[in-house]
Design an enzyme around this catalytic site. Sequence first.
Site, PDB file in Angstrom:
ATOM      1  N   ASP A  72     -12.850 -29.831  -2.408  1.00 52.13           N
ATOM      2  CA  ASP A  72     -14.005 -29.402  -3.192  1.00 52.13           C
ATOM      3  C   ASP A  72     -14.473 -28.009  -2.777  1.00 52.13           C
ATOM      4  OD1 ASP A  72     -15.421 -29.707  -0.828  1.00 52.13           O
ATOM      5  OD2 ASP A  72     -16.772 -31.264  -1.580  1.00 52.13           O
ATOM      6  N   HIS A  73     -15.668 -27.656  -3.217  1.00 47.91           N
ATOM      7  CA  HIS A  73     -16.218 -26.312  -3.048  1.00 47.91           C
ATOM      8  C   HIS A  73     -16.586 -25.967  -1.610  1.00 47.91           C
ATOM      9  CE1 HIS A  73     -19.389 -29.252  -3.656  1.00 47.91           C
ATOM     10  NE2 HIS A  73     -20.180 -28.478  -2.961  1.00 47.91           N
ATOM     11  N   THR A  74     -16.573 -26.956  -0.705  1.00 50.52           N
ATOM     12  CA  THR A  74     -16.903 -26.676   0.695  1.00 50.52           C
ATOM     13  C   THR A  74     -15.685 -26.302   1.528  1.00 50.52           C
ATOM     14  OG1 THR A  74     -16.651 -28.968   1.462  1.00 50.52           O
ATOM     15  CG2 THR A  74     -18.810 -28.342   0.561  1.00 50.52           C
ATOM     16  N   ARG A  75     -14.537 -26.286   0.933  1.00 47.38           N
ATOM     17  CA  ARG A  75     -13.301 -26.001   1.660  1.00 47.38           C
ATOM     18  C   ARG A  75     -12.625 -24.751   1.099  1.00 47.38           C
ATOM     19  NH1 ARG A  75     -15.831 -29.110   4.182  1.00 47.38           N
ATOM     20  NH2 ARG A  75     -15.143 -31.082   5.112  1.00 47.38           N
ATOM     21  N   HIS A 108     -20.129 -35.165  -0.510  1.00 48.67           N
ATOM     22  CA  HIS A 108     -20.773 -33.927  -0.943  1.00 48.67           C
ATOM     23  C   HIS A 108     -21.219 -34.045  -2.391  1.00 48.67           C
ATOM     24  CE1 HIS A 108     -17.711 -32.008   2.053  1.00 48.67           C
ATOM     25  NE2 HIS A 108     -18.688 -32.633   2.677  1.00 48.67           N
ATOM     26  N   HIS A 174     -10.661 -30.242  13.744  1.00 46.42           N
ATOM     27  CA  HIS A 174     -11.824 -30.937  13.186  1.00 46.42           C
ATOM     28  C   HIS A 174     -12.586 -31.618  14.307  1.00 46.42           C
ATOM     29  CE1 HIS A 174     -14.236 -33.909  11.024  1.00 46.42           C
ATOM     30  NE2 HIS A 174     -14.136 -33.123   9.980  1.00 46.42           N
ATOM     31  N   LYS A 184      -6.955 -36.851   5.263  1.00 46.69           N
ATOM     32  CA  LYS A 184      -8.377 -36.691   4.948  1.00 46.69           C
ATOM     33  C   LYS A 184      -8.634 -36.512   3.447  1.00 46.69           C
ATOM     34  CE  LYS A 184     -11.631 -34.819   7.698  1.00 46.69           C
ATOM     35  NZ  LYS A 184     -12.264 -34.118   6.608  1.00 46.69           N
ATOM     36  N   HIS A 200     -17.346 -43.183   9.532  1.00 50.20           N
ATOM     37  CA  HIS A 200     -18.104 -42.199  10.309  1.00 50.20           C
ATOM     38  C   HIS A 200     -19.274 -42.856  11.056  1.00 50.20           C
ATOM     39  CE1 HIS A 200     -15.637 -39.626   8.010  1.00 50.20           C
ATOM     40  NE2 HIS A 200     -16.484 -38.676   7.697  1.00 50.20           N
ATOM     41  N   GLN A 295     -22.759 -28.857   7.514  1.00 48.97           N
ATOM     42  CA  GLN A 295     -21.391 -28.537   7.909  1.00 48.97           C
ATOM     43  C   GLN A 295     -21.314 -27.860   9.275  1.00 48.97           C
ATOM     44  OE1 GLN A 295     -18.598 -29.278   6.335  1.00 48.97           O
ATOM     45  NE2 GLN A 295     -19.381 -29.993   4.371  1.00 48.97           N
ATOM     46  N   LYS A 298     -19.499 -28.382  13.174  1.00 42.26           N
ATOM     47  CA  LYS A 298     -18.093 -28.087  13.460  1.00 42.26           C
ATOM     48  C   LYS A 298     -17.979 -26.981  14.503  1.00 42.26           C
ATOM     49  CE  LYS A 298     -16.076 -29.410   8.984  1.00 42.26           C
ATOM     50  NZ  LYS A 298     -17.174 -30.154   8.389  1.00 42.26           N
TER      51      LYS A 298
END
Length: 425
Positions: A72-75, A108, A174, A184, A200, A295, A298
């Site tokens: 998605d847009h976070t990667r 997300h 990660h 993943k 999680h 996020q 990390k």
Amino acid sequence: MKTIPIPYYTGTLDLHVAEENLQAVVTAKMHEYKAEKGESQLVLDALEHPIGSPKLRELAAGKNKVVLVTSDHTRAVPSKITLPLLLAEIRKGNPEADITILIATGLHRATTPEEQRRMFGDAIVDHEKIAVNDAFDPSQFVYICTLPSGADFEVNRLAAECDLLVTEGFIEPHFFAGFSGGRKSILPGICSQVTVNENHSYKAISSPYAMAGVLEKNPIHEDMVAAARAVNVQFTFNVALDGEKKIIAAFCGDLEESHAKGVEFIRSLSQCPSITGDIVITSNGGYPLDQNLYQSPKAVATAEACAGEDGVIIMCCSCADGMGGTHFEKLIAMGSPEEIDAYLSKIPPKETIPEQWCAQIYSRILRKHPVILVSTYLTPEQIRSANMIPASSPDEALELAYAMKGRDAKVVVIPDGVAVLAVAG
């Protein structure tokens, strides 16, 4: 005085550190790695030489309903390059294949049409079938099995009911799954909130094996692999990226074998001995990973490895998309780090609250280390509510840190904390 650019949103912020204070600047070797071929050629070469698997075109022969899972847009997956080549490879095996691109959102928010155009390009958005996973819509999921941890595995029915399941992504260290990529894409990528939450859980995140760079005995990784195998991921494609998010290597084929090769490559370029400093400065690598505070653990977890017993951590994270999920925002502001951890520790795995794992990791770090957050999009009040100290620039943050640790404090800078795997020497 040394000037060090720190990745921040779509650009950088300058950090100025006196030479006598600067202990080390820690960078991943991949940022200097020069591939011998262009990005598209690296992808094509990988597709011609899959690891532990037939070629994708051979797998696609006779398969009518194909699902291609992407990030998605976070990667930062360079899907403008990879997706057209993967789609063409599938159609070489079956020109009439009914292909759905399934966006793996995990928990997300949905990827917007505008973000899809930026990620995939207009041609794919205008001409391909695209679905967006919604972990909170029970009608999208089917129950498959119980995972090794005892978690219930519910996956997007598009993946469960297709003839050929293919995934794409990229590999980097990660902070609790060991490495990203490969398995993943399925868990958490296209699972229900029930499955993601339990994977999680406080218990899983607390495992001594749930950490960056560790796959063996990692309960989170083991459930992820089991989930991907249970839905028969027949082909996975992953890339390695440099500091400019350019492809420097590609690995594809069998879910575990090809991922293992990619992990070996990433480890060789990202792993370095941890260097202890009184002050550790880092970032989440800029856009897209620094879009929100959710996020950011990390990179903070990487800084933790270099911050000794009580070092100050400075995190540069734009948070242009705010705090992140509403659950995380509520949990990180519910009390002191000790109170947050005590509350989360009492939650059974099957009652895990969405996004609690990032609050859990932050509470662990904040119990030992002051964290100064450099963000121009969150208000100072929001930052303080999250048990952190606000600063408007890296230099201002450094002055605040000197006030805590003294003017002779040793400073370690990790410009991109997501790309570095710091291990005890």
